[in-house]
Design an enzyme around this catalytic site. Structure first.
Site, short mmCIF file in Angstrom:
data_model
loop_
_atom_site.label_atom_id
_atom_site.label_comp_id
_atom_site.label_asym_id
_atom_site.label_seq_id
_atom_site.Cartn_x
_atom_site.Cartn_y
_atom_site.Cartn_z
N CYS A 23 18.17 -15.46 18.03
CA CYS A 23 19.29 -14.57 18.30
C CYS A 23 18.86 -13.12 18.27
CB CYS A 23 20.34 -14.74 17.22
SG CYS A 23 20.35 -16.35 16.47
N ARG A 48 18.93 -12.25 24.33
CA ARG A 48 18.34 -13.10 23.29
C ARG A 48 19.23 -14.31 22.97
NH1 ARG A 48 14.33 -10.03 20.48
NH2 ARG A 48 14.37 -11.54 18.80
N TRP A 91 21.86 -17.76 20.09
CA TRP A 91 21.46 -18.84 21.00
C TRP A 91 21.11 -20.03 20.14
CZ3 TRP A 91 16.93 -21.71 22.02
CH2 TRP A 91 16.90 -22.36 23.27
N ASN A 117 18.39 -13.75 12.15
CA ASN A 117 17.66 -14.30 13.30
C ASN A 117 16.46 -15.05 12.74
OD1 ASN A 117 16.28 -14.77 15.71
ND2 ASN A 117 15.30 -12.76 15.67
N GLY A 118 16.35 -16.34 13.03
CA GLY A 118 15.21 -17.11 12.54
C GLY A 118 15.68 -18.42 11.96
N GLU A 477 5.88 -20.53 40.12
CA GLU A 477 6.78 -19.45 39.71
C GLU A 477 8.04 -19.40 40.59
OE1 GLU A 477 7.43 -17.82 37.32
OE2 GLU A 477 8.42 -15.97 37.90
N LYS A 481 11.84 -19.93 39.17
CA LYS A 481 12.91 -18.94 39.37
C LYS A 481 14.14 -19.61 40.00
CE LYS A 481 11.87 -16.29 37.29
NZ LYS A 481 10.67 -16.02 36.63
N GLU A 484 15.90 -22.19 37.44
CA GLU A 484 16.54 -21.67 36.23
C GLU A 484 17.77 -20.82 36.56
OE1 GLU A 484 14.23 -18.99 33.77
OE2 GLU A 484 13.25 -18.12 35.50
N HIS A 500 0.48 -37.61 47.10
CA HIS A 500 0.11 -38.70 46.19
C HIS A 500 1.32 -39.22 45.42
CE1 HIS A 500 -4.20 -38.41 46.95
NE2 HIS A 500 -4.08 -37.10 46.91
N LYS A 592 16.19 -15.20 26.48
CA LYS A 592 14.97 -14.55 26.94
C LYS A 592 13.83 -14.67 25.96
CE LYS A 592 13.33 -10.65 29.47
NZ LYS A 592 12.97 -11.53 30.58
C1 F6R Z 1 11.27 -17.55 33.07
C2 F6R Z 1 10.93 -16.84 31.84
C3 F6R Z 1 10.27 -17.61 30.75
C4 F6R Z 1 9.32 -16.72 29.95
C5 F6R Z 1 8.78 -17.49 28.73
C6 F6R Z 1 7.78 -16.65 27.95
O1 F6R Z 1 11.83 -16.70 34.02
O2 F6R Z 1 11.21 -15.68 31.69
O3 F6R Z 1 9.63 -18.73 31.24
O4 F6R Z 1 8.28 -16.31 30.77
O5 F6R Z 1 9.83 -17.86 27.91
O6 F6R Z 1 8.37 -15.49 27.45
P1 F6R Z 1 7.49 -14.25 27.03
O7 F6R Z 1 6.88 -13.69 28.27
O8 F6R Z 1 8.45 -13.29 26.41
O9 F6R Z 1 6.45 -14.74 26.08
#
Ligand code: F6R
Length: 597
Positions: A23, A48, A91, A117-118, A477, A481, A484, A500, A592
């Site tokens: 969080c 977060r 979260w 948070n934790g 990637e 994108k 998600e 395959h 995030k």
């Molecule tokens: C996807 C995304 C995640 C982060 C992953 C690592 O769009 O943003 O896959 O790349 O959670 O996060 P960081 O870069 O903060 O270690």
């Protein structure tokens, strides 16, 4: 939703097992109304987590709490006054998302409120003992033990700070905890979860990162593990019960960067910002790059790692460094952790991350005896502080949950590292400057095609992405994108692998996106043709248009291809998500900064 004073009717709770949270927390101590500042701060931290939220202010004679399920905008209804207070946006990873589990949590007398948070690993035993001593609990959270423990300590005659010092010694786990007393005193403690303090004269802020207080101050203190902070007129920091000095640092991010600046979403702004951020990624100190090259040269083995999008940057980075003659192993951090025993102190781990707080990555680094080189965005993050050397990617705050500009800046810095290792830093910088221009062009020149592809995707349930060599990470990637943000099932495969097995899923109208790189060009074109023969609609990206593809994004023949190729797919994912009525800044179930394993 529980607005206004906390609902005491919820004191009976059903235990549904360990409730883990990841969080953001915010605190304010000053002369203004705390709730307004905390609310604005929480808005900045929603990346977060946004399952539930809450604010508590010190409103003598009691604590005032407003909290519940939903975002801070959905929760924040009643006005609560007081010039100090704390807030939380959550979260959840296990257990219910509901009003009673929303933070802040209070003690029996509602005199102390706590946000966290934790994870408190030993909360069950602590809770049992507290219950036996007559404490009544309102939630299933691990956090709620803290206000009750503080309550007991204060009843013994300790001050809030002393109580927190005692309580901290009994907690096991990772935590950034803030507590406010009804009289206005505020305290906080940090262990393995990030916590920063913003200093603006007599006004003080605390937050999980600097973005909540950037609009008030750029002066920040990044707390160390074990630090206990007291906000009581002045700011005092203790570690092991002794007063300690912590440096006040000037943070080179500004509040504008953390706002939408007229865009509908942060993600849209962050995609468009990339010509600027790729340029900024090239502004690395020569000495920092040279130090990083020394680390590469000295290492027996080099490991390049990260998670999610950052792992694709790591994987491409490994290919860049292999071109420079290094032997590099790349794996996602949570998987590499299972081979941590084979990493030696003569090796090097290059850790790639936007937040610098990703638990899977930090956990690997805990187990690795090798020196760490961080390629990271968040200033003062745990990764930056714990690494032996750091190359900041300089992308500024990234608020949209899906990583965009951080990814391209990570690629930029890793490419620059390749150039630096070949003694060509200036050429590397030049390449990134060209890339910045090319990104602008590719988005502009392909605007109509990008919109048409987004429209097309809104009617699809599945999509496949293929590429060879460095095109494979691009496929990965682009698929991540799309899935998600739009919740369309999207998978990536090396072009050679597709036939395959997965080809069996292709039928009339299945979208197949192919990244057409020079390396393996003929083969990937054949792989696309194999899909076409089974009815696939083809979408291509490359330097030379193939007219038989349904859609084609032509990229300029300059700059770092990987950065130029990914930008249109970030935009396609963004537009598809918006068209489908989703919020691209807050994709469902995601947060995030993934600070739990
Ligand atoms: C996807 C995304 C995640 C982060 C992953 C690592 O769009 O943003 O896959 O790349 O959670 O996060 P960081 O870069 O903060 O270690």
């Amino acid at each position: 939703m529980v607005a206004g004073l906390i609902d005491r009717g919820l004191s009976k709770c059903i235990d549904v097992g360990l409730l883990l949270v990841m969080c953001g927390i915010v605190g304010y101590y000053g002369n203004d109304e705390a709730a307004e500042k905390i609310y604005r701060g929480l808005k900045r931290l929603e990346y977060r987590g946004y399952d539930s939220a809450g604010i508590a202010t010190a409103g003598n004679p009691s604590i005032k709490v407003e909290k519940g399920e939903g975002t801070i905008d959905e929760v924040s209804e009643a006005e609560i006054d007081g010039t100090s207070g704390i807030g939380h946006t959550r979260w959840a990873t296990h257990g219910g998302v509901n009003d009673r589990n929303a933070h802040p949590h209070t003690d029996c007398g509602e005199e102390i409120a706590v946000v966290h948070n934790g994870i408190i690993n030993n909360y069950e035993g602590l809770k049992e003992k507290l219950k036996n001593r007559g404490h009544s609990f309102s939630s299933e959270t691990d956090t709620e033990v803290v206000p009750h423990m503080l309550e007991e300590k204060m009843e013994e005659g300790l001050t809030l700070k002393e109580a927190l010092m005692d309580v901290e010694e009994r907690l096991e786990g990772s935590y950034a905890i803030a507590a406010v007393l009804k009289t206005g005193e505020m305290v906080a403690v940090k262990q393995d979860s990030p916590l920063a303090i913003g200093v603006n004269g007599s006004e003080k802020f605390l937050a999980s990162d600097v973005t909540p207080f950037l609009e008030h101050t750029s002066k920040a203190i990044f707390l160390e593990d074990g630090d206990v902070v007291e906000f009581n007129g002045k700011l005092e920091i203790y570690n092991q019960r002794e007063p300690v000095e912590r440096e006040i640092q000037e943070v080179d991010w500004d509040a504008e960067q953390a706002s939408k600046e007229g865009h509908d979403h942060f993600m849209q702004k962050e995609i468009k910002e990339q010509p600027k951020t790729v340029k900024k990624a090239s502004f690395q100190d020569k000495s920092d790059l040279e130090e990083a090259v020394k680390m590469l040269d000295k290492a027996d083995e080099i490991y390049l790692t990260g998670c999610g999008t950052a792992s694709f940057a790591a994987s491409l980075g490994a290919k860049y460094l292999e071109e420079a003659g290094y032997n590099v192993r790349t794996e996602q951090a949570h998987e590499l952790e299972y081979s941590a025993d084979s990493i030696s102190e003569d090796d090097l781990v290059i850790a790639v991350s936007q937040s610098g707080e990703t638990a899977d990555l930090l956990s690997l680094l805990d187990k690795s005896p090798a020196p760490t080189l961080a390629v990271v965005n968040a200033v003062g993050s745990t990764l930056a502080r714990q690494s032996d050397h750091t190359l900041y990617i300089n992308a500024g705050p990234e608020i949209g949950v899906a990583s965009t500009k951080a990814f391209t800046s990570q690629l930029g810095v890793l490419k620059l590292l390749q150039y630096a290792s070949e003694g060509e830093i200036e050429e590397g910088r030049q390449k990134l400057l060209e890339t910045a221009e090319a990104v602008e062009k590719v988005l502009e020149n392909n605007k109509d095609t990008i919109e048409a592809i987004s429209d097309y995707f809104t009617g699809k349930e599945h999509a496949y992405f293929i590429g060879r060599d460095k095109g494979y990470e691009m496929a990965d990637e682009a698929a991540l994108k799309l899935k998600e943000l739009s919740y369309i099932h999207a998978e990536a495969f090396p072009g050679g692998e597709f036939k395959h097995g997965t080809l069996a899923l292709v039928e009339e109208g299945t979208p197949v996106v192919a990244f057409l790189k020079d390396n393996g060009y003929d083969e990937i074109v054949s792989n696309a043709a194999e899909a076409r023969s089974r009815g696939a609609d083809l979408i291509g990206v490359g330097k030379n248009e193939i007219s038989s593809f349904e859609y084609f994004i032509e990229i300029p023949d300059k700059g770092l291809e990987e950065i130029v190729e990914v930008a249109p797919f970030q935009m396609i994912a963004y537009l598809t998500s918006v068209e489908l009525g989703h919020n691209p800044d807050k994709p469902r179930n995601l947060a995030k900064s993934v600070t739990v394993k």
